[in-house]
Design a protein around this motif. Structure first.
Motif, PDB file in Angstrom:
ATOM      1  N   UNK A  48      21.060   2.741   8.585  1.00  0.00           N
ATOM      2  CA  UNK A  48      21.339   3.098   9.977  1.00  0.00           C
ATOM      3  C   UNK A  48      20.475   2.332  10.990  1.00  0.00           C
ATOM      4  N   UNK A  49      19.663   1.407  10.523  1.00  0.00           N
ATOM      5  CA  UNK A  49      18.741   0.680  11.399  1.00  0.00           C
ATOM      6  C   UNK A  49      19.448  -0.454  12.145  1.00  0.00           C
ATOM      7  N   UNK A  50      19.157  -0.525  13.434  1.00  0.00           N
ATOM      8  CA  UNK A  50      19.582  -1.647  14.269  1.00  0.00           C
ATOM      9  C   UNK A  50      18.291  -2.358  14.667  1.00  0.00           C
ATOM     10  N   UNK A  51      18.200  -3.646  14.335  1.00  0.00           N
ATOM     11  CA  UNK A  51      16.937  -4.347  14.575  1.00  0.00           C
ATOM     12  C   UNK A  51      17.019  -5.276  15.775  1.00  0.00           C
ATOM     13  N   UNK A  52      15.872  -5.431  16.398  1.00  0.00           N
ATOM     14  CA  UNK A  52      15.670  -6.329  17.518  1.00  0.00           C
ATOM     15  C   UNK A  52      14.359  -7.049  17.201  1.00  0.00           C
ATOM     16  N   UNK A  53      14.450  -8.135  16.433  1.00  0.00           N
ATOM     17  CA  UNK A  53      13.250  -8.780  15.904  1.00  0.00           C
ATOM     18  C   UNK A  53      12.788  -9.933  16.788  1.00  0.00           C
ATOM     19  N   UNK A  60      11.514  -4.299  17.166  1.00  0.00           N
ATOM     20  CA  UNK A  60      12.005  -2.931  17.329  1.00  0.00           C
ATOM     21  C   UNK A  60      13.062  -2.656  16.266  1.00  0.00           C
ATOM     22  N   UNK A  61      12.964  -1.503  15.642  1.00  0.00           N
ATOM     23  CA  UNK A  61      13.947  -1.052  14.666  1.00  0.00           C
ATOM     24  C   UNK A  61      14.397   0.334  15.105  1.00  0.00           C
ATOM     25  N   UNK A  62      15.664   0.456  15.492  1.00  0.00           N
ATOM     26  CA  UNK A  62      16.182   1.694  16.073  1.00  0.00           C
ATOM     27  C   UNK A  62      17.100   2.402  15.080  1.00  0.00           C
ATOM     28  N   UNK A  63      16.853   3.695  14.895  1.00  0.00           N
ATOM     29  CA  UNK A  63      17.685   4.534  14.044  1.00  0.00           C
ATOM     30  C   UNK A  63      18.308   5.610  14.935  1.00  0.00           C
ATOM     31  N   UNK A  64      19.526   5.353  15.418  1.00  0.00           N
ATOM     32  CA  UNK A  64      20.185   6.289  16.319  1.00  0.00           C
ATOM     33  C   UNK A  64      20.576   7.588  15.628  1.00  0.00           C
TER      34      UNK A  64
END
Length: 156
Positions: A48-53, A60-64
């Motif tokens: 479920x991770x969306x990354x912004x590396x 940033x690793x976002x888990x909505x």
């Protein structure tokens, strides 16, 4: 960094060292004792991770699904290696933003970063409305108020 503005956080100032136990963080645990590399692998491995590396600063690793934001320092960051966790909790009293983290490098730099995150969390938590304080608790705070459609179409 825009993801940081979406989520936010306010727990307590404390650094996680290699010897300390896992921090309880709202609806989950970030186990600092696993170490930086193992935690980062675990975070990146979540479906479920969306990354912004980024190469510099922090990634940033976002888990909505779990309302979590992981901020992972890069080598140029003063607190590196460190992982910060920001999460949002929802209760009858309202929405709270909480911060936490695991620091494996410079303790002073890590603590300074936690002070900044906690101050930001405090501001966010004071701005968020208190559902329990609302005069009409029968209406969900997430309901979007819609302007009624005009009875006749406007003339041009």
């Amino acid at each position: 960094m825009r993801a940081v503005l979406l989520i936010g956080a306010a727990f307590f100032l404390a650094g996680c060292s290699r010897e300390q136990p896992a921090y309880e963080a709202g609806n989950g645990v970030m186990e600092c004792a696993k170490g930086f590399d193992a935690l980062l692998s675990e975070i990146k491995g979540k479906r479920s991770i969306i990354s912004d590396e980024y190469a510099l600063g922090s990634s940033i690793y976002r888990d909505d699904q779990k309302a979590r934001l992981y901020i992972v320092t890069q080598p140029d960051h003063p607190a590196h290696p460190a992982i910060f966790l920001k999460l949002t909790t929802v209760s009858g009293a309202g929405i709270s933003v909480l911060s936490n983290g695991c620091g494996y490098g410079d303790a002073d730099a890590f603590n300074q970063e936690m002070l900044i995150y906690n101050a930001y969390d405090k501001v966010l938590n004071e701005e968020l409305p208190c559902f329990e304080c609302a005069p009409d608790k029968r209406v969900s705070p997430s309901v979007i108020r819609r302007i009624p459609a005009p009875s006749s179409p406007p003339s041009h």
